[in-house]
Design an enzyme around this catalytic site. Structure first.
Site, PDB file in Angstrom:
ATOM      1  N   TYR A 140      -6.114   3.898   2.258  1.00 37.39           N
ATOM      2  CA  TYR A 140      -5.321   4.061   3.572  1.00 37.39           C
ATOM      3  C   TYR A 140      -4.874   5.416   3.517  1.00 37.39           C
ATOM      4  O   TYR A 140      -4.539   6.059   2.632  1.00 37.39           O
ATOM      5  CB  TYR A 140      -4.012   3.192   3.448  1.00 37.39           C
ATOM      6  CG  TYR A 140      -3.990   2.028   4.424  1.00 37.39           C
ATOM      7  CD1 TYR A 140      -4.404   0.686   4.083  1.00 37.39           C
ATOM      8  CD2 TYR A 140      -3.480   2.253   5.784  1.00 37.39           C
ATOM      9  CE1 TYR A 140      -4.505  -0.121   5.008  1.00 37.39           C
ATOM     10  CE2 TYR A 140      -3.476   1.122   6.836  1.00 37.39           C
ATOM     11  CZ  TYR A 140      -4.057   0.023   6.273  1.00 37.39           C
ATOM     12  OH  TYR A 140      -4.157  -0.930   7.172  1.00 37.39           O
TER      13      TYR A 140
ATOM     14  N   ASP B  80       3.442   1.956  -2.704  1.00 35.45           N
ATOM     15  CA  ASP B  80       2.682   3.400  -2.582  1.00 35.45           C
ATOM     16  C   ASP B  80       3.461   4.764  -2.881  1.00 35.45           C
ATOM     17  O   ASP B  80       3.035   5.517  -3.530  1.00 35.45           O
ATOM     18  CB  ASP B  80       2.074   3.711  -1.075  1.00 35.45           C
ATOM     19  CG  ASP B  80       0.964   2.717  -1.069  1.00 35.45           C
ATOM     20  OD1 ASP B  80      -0.264   2.842  -1.706  1.00 35.45           O
ATOM     21  OD2 ASP B  80       1.197   1.596  -0.120  1.00 35.45           O
TER      22      ASP B  80
HETATM   23  N1  ABN Z   1      -2.885   1.037  -1.843  1.00 37.00           N
HETATM   24  C1  ABN Z   1      -2.667   1.212  -3.145  1.00 37.00           C
HETATM   25  C2  ABN Z   1      -3.207   2.152  -3.913  1.00 37.00           C
HETATM   26  C3  ABN Z   1      -2.310   3.452  -3.597  1.00 37.00           C
HETATM   27  C4  ABN Z   1      -2.818   4.887  -4.278  1.00 37.00           C
HETATM   28  C5  ABN Z   1      -4.044   4.679  -5.292  1.00 37.00           C
HETATM   29  C6  ABN Z   1      -4.331   3.645  -5.478  1.00 37.00           C
HETATM   30  C7  ABN Z   1      -4.034   2.260  -4.826  1.00 37.00           C
HETATM   31 CU    CU Z   2      -2.685  -2.115   7.406  1.00 37.66          CU
END
Ligand code: ABN
Ligand code: CU
Length: 689
Positions: free
Chosen positions: A386, A300
């Protein structure tokens, strides 16, 4: 005064872009990164030793750009002090970070692509509903069919029955792959056995859906935070002073918050603690073996940027109390600057009891009770589904804590009628399979414990080898700490050991404590440390070299910041870049020198229905604690909330008064048999202080 580690301002970003464009007017460039090129450490420290008189290092901007028709990136360096373009180089075989604009374009692409529409129809979505088809665009990670030549995203597909719906309860079973630059769908991964769009009702957290299920609870009374005299920190630009700590708060597109040059004023002596602390990388590997889910392992920070994805924070929601905010500035593709207001929140919170002791001999009349306050420097970023909430917390006893809370929404996939998860995921809602995954963070620590000549040791609790009954452990009860100083990089590659309660201590071997005889240190206490679940030799293992072990220590090298490599998207892991390269054969010496610790920690997440449709925040935490650093408890001078000495208590007793900390002034939650709790107020603990 500009502090040399201040992030680039919006004006500096625009100026850097203008300098590049003026020097290369013929190049069709799109900017991907324009960020501070941090000064060399030696230069910075020279300036910091005499900031009023020493020449400040030049302000430099490093940039990454895409040039039309050129695979790979252009990277370079601009000297903002002289206005000169100092470097402009083509780098092939790499792909740059995905920006929010890159992500935002994918939905438009897939909605009008005939082959995607065809797959939607096959899944049970009418062609007229393409405006209800959504996707989370992820970098492709790495797919050997496509390599690194083109800039690719994989679209994780969902259906939203209504604009206010939450699409993660209706995943689709296929995965289009999109060329970010041309806006074309170049392939679609389709599972051999199709899983139709689930017909189950949606799951959502929107007010309308909560109303439909009985509405919001009415039993929550307000809690107000009151700081009538304001805050106990001061700010000079981005430098903060709080309770003997002083530090600079940096921020960049990738790591988000960066804490620089942390010192502690120990009764008039300013003692360096850390040169730089940051979250340098993370990886979120998913554990479903079916193709193409092996591609789901998000870096990320390195692939999307913890700064680029940062939220604008709001009082009463993200932070409570008296707040100081800092903004963040980032480049747009055309080189103009955009600003995220309130990207960093700085505030204080009550920190509970800092220390307390009572004496049973006078029935606890002799008591000291000291409450603490903590300083919290925080940011929140949204990584598609997330949210990561990052809190750097400073405590009055000299401890620095990093707390990360996970919230937001699970990444989901459709579970076909009657289908088994085989243990690789959990059905969190009818027809919704949330795959197992890990969140592994890499904390980069550049210690400066009383100077830059530091060593790192691991400390384990051990028993003497001698058996019970032997003269040196006759009763078998003996144990002691065993400190192993790492001499080389290879020796430092270690893992947490629950049985020995292992810590890693950053020590200054030249500063021995006058009482303990042990070196001044800050120890890393970190117990949320799962092993990397993807196997040795797997794609994730190869790409995320930092996650193979909990601890790696390397000699300090300027601008060696990113343990999965500078350019993370679409790396194959062959060879592994970043930390594995810096480790080399492991023979480099790391004793009594300037060192960097790379610590991987996190959680293994087996989803559960309680995590859906949105996950209650799950915290994880680690501590950097002073050991043999201060002469004694450094917080003895924090004013007590209550103190009664033995002689005072005895005098009161002689006058037939009772000295007691027993609360006599607060309005209690429940008085006179009332049970609605309307009487409670804040009070000083005893009314005597
Ligand atoms: N969790 C993967 C992700 C992060 C940011 C943008 C797209 C996908
Ligand atoms: Cu998790």
């Amino acid at each position: 005064m500009v502090y040399p580690l201040d992030p680039l301002t919006a004006d500096e970003i625009a100026a850097a872009a203008a300098i590049v464009k003026a020097a290369k007017p013929e190049k069709p460039l799109g900017f991907n990164v324009i960020t501070l090129a941090e000064p060399k450490k030696a230069e910075f420290l020279k300036w910091a030793a005499a900031p009023e008189t020493a020449a400040a290092p030049h302000r430099e901007a490093e940039f990454v750009a895409l040039e039309k028709g050129h695979s790979g990136v252009v990277e370079g360096l601009v000297d903002l002090t002289t206005g000169e373009l100092k470097a402009f180089e083509y780098v092939s075989g790499v792909q740059p970070i995905l920006t929010i604009d890159d992500l935002a374009n994918v939905e438009g692409t897939i909605r009008k692509d005939p082959s995607v529409i065809e797959q939607c129809v096959l899944s049970g979505v009418p062609a007229s509903d393409m405006d209800k088809v959504y996707c989370d665009p992820w970098t492709i990670g790495y797919d050997e069919r496509f390599g690194t030549e083109r800039r690719l995203q994989q679209a994780i597909m969902y259906y939203r029955s209504h604009v206010d719906d939450m699409q993660y309860s209706h995943p689709l079973d296929f995965c289009p792959i999109v060329d970010t630059e041309t806006g074309e769908v170049i392939a679609i991964d389709i599972p051999p056995v199709r899983r139709p769009l689930s017909k189950a009702a949606r799951s959502n957290y929107s007010p309308k859906d909560i109303e439909a299920e009985g509405g919001y609870r009415t039993t929550v009374k307000p809690i107000h935070v009151s700081q009538p005299e304001g805050v106990s920190f001061t700010m000079a630009g981005r430098e903060i002073e709080w309770q003997n700590f002083k530090l600079h708060i940096g921020f960049n597109y990738r790591e988000g918050i960066v804490l620089n040059n942390i010192t502690y004023n120990d009764k008039g002596t300013v003692r360096p603690l850390f040169y730089r602390l940051s979250l340098a990388e993370m990886v979120v590997p998913y554990g479903c073996p079916e193709h193409p889910h092996q591609r789901k392992h998000a870096f990320d920070l390195g692939e999307y940027g913890g700064g680029y994805m940062t939220n604008s924070l709001a009082l009463g929601c993200d932070c409570k109390g008296v707040i100081h905010y800092l903004d963040a500035a980032f480049p747009a593709r055309d080189g103009s600057a955009t600003i995220v207001k309130n990207a960093i929140c700085i505030h204080e919170e009550d920190d509970g009891v800092l220390f307390k002791h009572s004496d049973f001999r006078d029935n606890y009349a002799t008591t000291i009770n000291v409450r603490g306050v903590k300083l919290v420097i925080s940011q929140i970023f949204t990584a598609a589904n997330y949210e990561y909430m990052v809190y750097w917390i400073f405590h009055m006893d000299g401890t620095i804590q990093l707390e990360i809370k996970l919230t937001g929404i699970l990444n989901t996939y459709v579970l076909g009628p009657g289908e088994e998860t085989h243990g690789f995921g959990t059905q969190v809602h009818p027809g919704v399979n949330a795959h197992n995954h890990q969140h592994l963070f890499c904390l980069r620590i550049n210690p400066m414990i009383d100077g830059t000549a530091n060593s790192v040791q691991m400390t384990d609790a051990v028993r003497p080898a001698a058996p019970v009954g032997a003269p040196d452990n006759f009763y078998g009860n003996a144990f002691r700490p065993q400190a192993t100083v790492f001499k080389t990089v290879g020796e430092s590659i270690t893992d947490y050991d629950h049985a020995t309660g292992r810590t890693w201590d950053m020590i200054n071997p030249a500063k021995l404590h006058p009482y303990s005889g042990k070196p001044a240190s800050y120890k890393l206490v970190s117990r949320e440390v799962p092993a990397l679940m993807p196997k040795e030799g797997s794609l994730v293992w190869k790409r995320a070299g930092f996650a193979r072990h909990h601890m790696h220590v390397t000699p300090y090298v300027d601008r060696q910041l990113y343990p999965a490599g500078t350019y993370v998207p679409q790396t194959s892991g062959e060879p592994s870049v970043g930390l594995p390269e810096w480790i080399g054969d492991g023979s480099a010496a790391i004793e009594n020198t300037d060192v960097v610790l790379w610590h991987t920690f996190g959680v293994t997440h087996f989803p559960a229905p309680e995590d859906f449709p949105v996950m209650p925040a799950e915290p994880m935490s680690l501590l950097l604690r002073p050991r043999n650093f201060f002469l004694k408890n450094p917080a003895l001078d924090v004013p007590p909330s209550y103190v009664m000495t033995t002689s005072q208590a005895a005098t009161l007793a002689a006058d037939h008064e009772v000295a007691s900390l027993t609360d006599t002034t607060s309005k209690l939650a429940f008085t006179n048999g009332a049970t609605n709790g309307t009487n409670g107020t804040n009070g000083s603990c005893c009314g005597k202080c």
